[in-house]
Design a protein around this motif. Sequence first.
Motif, PDB file in Angstrom:
ATOM      1  N   GLY A  70       0.863  -1.345   0.025  1.00 13.32           N
ATOM      2  CA  GLY A  70       0.196  -0.018  -0.058  1.00 13.32           C
ATOM      3  C   GLY A  70       0.879   1.348   0.124  1.00 13.32           C
ATOM      4  O   GLY A  70       0.344   2.279  -0.369  1.00 13.32           O
ATOM      5  N   LYS A  71       2.207   0.936   0.273  1.00 17.30           N
ATOM      6  CA  LYS A  71       3.043   2.226   0.337  1.00 17.30           C
ATOM      7  C   LYS A  71       3.691   2.581  -1.205  1.00 17.30           C
ATOM      8  O   LYS A  71       3.847   1.508  -1.679  1.00 17.30           O
ATOM      9  CB  LYS A  71       4.187   2.079   1.482  1.00 17.30           C
ATOM     10  N   ASP A  72       4.059   3.569  -1.348  1.00 17.74           N
ATOM     11  CA  ASP A  72       4.560   3.972  -2.730  1.00 17.74           C
ATOM     12  C   ASP A  72       5.762   3.001  -2.997  1.00 17.74           C
ATOM     13  O   ASP A  72       6.043   2.647  -4.212  1.00 17.74           O
ATOM     14  CB  ASP A  72       4.905   5.252  -2.956  1.00 17.74           C
ATOM     15  N   SER A  73       6.735   2.734  -2.144  1.00 22.33           N
ATOM     16  CA  SER A  73       7.912   2.004  -2.229  1.00 22.33           C
ATOM     17  C   SER A  73       7.540   0.574  -2.501  1.00 22.33           C
ATOM     18  O   SER A  73       8.051   0.105  -3.570  1.00 22.33           O
ATOM     19  CB  SER A  73       8.983   2.093  -1.231  1.00 22.33           C
ATOM     20  N   HIS A  74       6.622   0.268  -2.055  1.00 25.77           N
ATOM     21  CA  HIS A  74       6.170  -1.210  -2.300  1.00 25.77           C
ATOM     22  C   HIS A  74       5.644  -1.277  -3.814  1.00 25.77           C
ATOM     23  O   HIS A  74       5.817  -2.128  -4.357  1.00 25.77           O
ATOM     24  CB  HIS A  74       4.958  -1.738  -1.250  1.00 25.77           C
ATOM     25  N   ALA A  75       4.868  -0.210  -4.033  1.00 20.25           N
ATOM     26  CA  ALA A  75       4.064  -0.246  -5.448  1.00 20.25           C
ATOM     27  C   ALA A  75       5.283  -0.173  -6.496  1.00 20.25           C
ATOM     28  O   ALA A  75       5.393  -0.932  -7.425  1.00 20.25           O
ATOM     29  CB  ALA A  75       3.247   0.953  -5.567  1.00 20.25           C
ATOM     30  N   HIS A  76       6.104   0.497  -6.331  1.00 16.99           N
ATOM     31  CA  HIS A  76       7.405   0.510  -7.222  1.00 16.99           C
ATOM     32  C   HIS A  76       8.194  -0.758  -7.273  1.00 16.99           C
ATOM     33  O   HIS A  76       8.400  -1.033  -8.435  1.00 16.99           O
ATOM     34  CB  HIS A  76       8.348   1.688  -6.849  1.00 16.99           C
ATOM     35  N   ARG A  77       8.393  -1.204  -6.162  1.00 15.01           N
ATOM     36  CA  ARG A  77       8.987  -2.705  -6.552  1.00 15.01           C
ATOM     37  C   ARG A  77       8.134  -3.494  -7.033  1.00 15.01           C
ATOM     38  O   ARG A  77       8.424  -4.582  -7.891  1.00 15.01           O
ATOM     39  CB  ARG A  77       9.299  -3.267  -4.674  1.00 15.01           C
TER      40      ARG A  77
END
Length: 176
Positions: free
Chosen positions: A48-55
């Motif tokens: 749900g966090k942006d860094s997770h979405a990027h990965r």
Amino acid sequence: MRVIGLAGWSGAGKTTVVTRVIPELARRGVFVSTLKHAHHAFDLDTPGKDSHAHREAGAREVLISSERRWALMRELREEPEASLSELLARLSPVDLVIIEGFKREAHAKIEIHRAANGKPPLHPGDETIVAIASDIAFPEAGRPVVALDDIAAIADIMLAQAQPLAAVLARAGSQE
């Protein structure tokens, strides 16, 4: 930089020793970094966090930065696990690097042994184990044995037995 490891079976107390010895070393003016091996998939960022979405979208590396810290996460995808020497080379210079895990690597290590684990000691037949911190005695160990809760003694051993980074890298390179 110098390097020392802590090795032992899961549940022996390696992380507890690390978190107790770092403040002792800091009190002595020693700058410490740690390198921990994880045996399973792990995640540093939260779904749900942006860094997770990027990965999850396929980014090879995700660097997260704030006013307090930054972290770089690299997704290996189909690449092999990084070697100990590759990981050590990525660390910024400090006085001492404490490696938690990597028990089969050739750097100097202190064995963390807890009798309640019911696991055999690692030190017989492993010359890279330079000392033992345990809740039981090992009179035939042939190397120093200190109590698991004697953090000052563990810090003394770390400082005395840590190897220069160049020697660790050379030894690791000869094994790869």
